[in-house]
Write a protein that holds these residues in place. Structure first.
Motif: not given
Length: 335
Positions: A149-160
């Protein structure tokens, strides 16, 4: 002396006109959007504008193109022209300056989609990240209960981005601990930037030498770039599971071709109308129904929050929900 009196009367007349424009004329809502490149935000902005017009309000829209300094400038220029603000922040930390300025002026602010930290927005309207994580992980594990699995997350300054990634990690944890899956890469992506996500994925694959079985991508733009990277390295996407969210046109085309497995559809009308109705209620001093309202801590206060669930879109249902539902035409998807 007569000339001075005439001058004073003229000044008073102009002041009365200005006052009548701001208080007696059409009331206005400010809508500051982080970037015009996000299709979902443009669509939801149009729905906010549509519903606000039905409620007797004009909406002034500015796009910051992911420049937080520009967004702060737009907010400052807009403050005397509007009665309240709906804010899709570029940066959930620096946007606190905007909230404080508007609240000091007695004008309500809704944080829309992205929570704004360490200030006191009146409301937060967002998706349900726990529900979204369940969709993504559920689709991935159903197809590939074992694999890389490769996990591409969102922005670290965005709580979402943070909440979504935490929820994904929590759901995957028992499968990691049992050895059923191997998480080769996990990382957040500044500004949800698709090019940065692609570069992270490319490097991770090249350094590890491990072909992905699953790419849990937090946003359709990054999903598209994941497709591009797989084709660049392997010549095809193959049976790699790729998730996403926002139901952007490119994602629906990829789903129709079998190159993306799922996306999450956030109804622009549901979200936009909720935003418009909430800010109008706040401007007019009306109570917002407490049904379904939770609270989200932003480091300073617990912000009243409306979470709007998303709709899972796959190859099996995109036609019924998005094409028959009038969101896209078959011709657009088939292009």
């Amino acid at each position: 002396m007569k000339k001075i009196s005439v001058y004073i009367l003229n000044v008073l007349f102009l002041c009365l006109i200005a006052t009548s424009c701001s208080s007696g004329g059409t009331k206005k809502i400010g809508l500051l959007i982080s970037a015009s490149s996000v299709d979902r935000y443009v669509q939801e902005g149009n729905c906010i504008k549509e519903r606000a017009a039905e409620l007797g309000y004009e909406v002034l829209i500015e796009f910051a193109e992911n420049n937080d300094a520009l967004q702060i400038s737009h907010a400052h220029e807009m403050i005397d022209k509007v009665d309240g603000l709906c804010l899709i922040a570029v940066n959930g930390i620096t946007a606190a300056e905007i909230v404080r300025e508007y609240k000091s002026a007695g004008k309500p602010v809704i944080a829309y989609n992205r929570l704004i930290q360490n200030c006191e927005p009146d409301f937060f309207i967002t998706g349900d990240n726990s529900n979204l994580a369940e969709m993504m992980v559920g689709v991935a594990l159903k197809s590939k209960p074992h694999g890389n699995y490769y996990l591409l997350g969102g922005d670290k300054f965005d709580i979402n981005g943070i909440q979504l990634q935490n929820a994904i990690d929590s759901l995957l944890k028992p499968y990691e601990e049992s050895g059923a899956i191997n998480v080769v890469f996990r990382g957040l992506t500044q500004d949800w930037n698709s090019d940065l996500a692609a570069e992270n994925l490319r490097k991770a694959i090249n350094l590890s030498g491990i072909k992905p079985d699953v790419i849990i991508s937090a946003y359709d733009g990054m999903s598209q770039k994941s497709v591009d990277v797989l084709k660049e390295i392997y010549g095809e996407v193959g049976d790699v599971v790729i998730t996403g969210q926002d139901a952007e046109m490119r994602a629906i085309r990829n789903i129709a071709r079998g190159e993306q497995t799922m996306t999450a559809y956030h109804s622009p009308k549901n979200n936009g109308y909720a935003g418009a109705e909430a800010i109008v209620a706040l401007i007019e001093g009306k109570n917002i129904s407490k049904a379904g309202i939770t609270r989200t801590n932003n480091g300073l206060v617990d912000v009243p929050t409306i979470k709007i669930p998303s709709i899972l879109i796959t190859k099996d249902n995109y036609d019924d929900i998005l094409i028959k539902g009038g969101v896209y035409s078959k011709q657009q998807v088939d292009e």
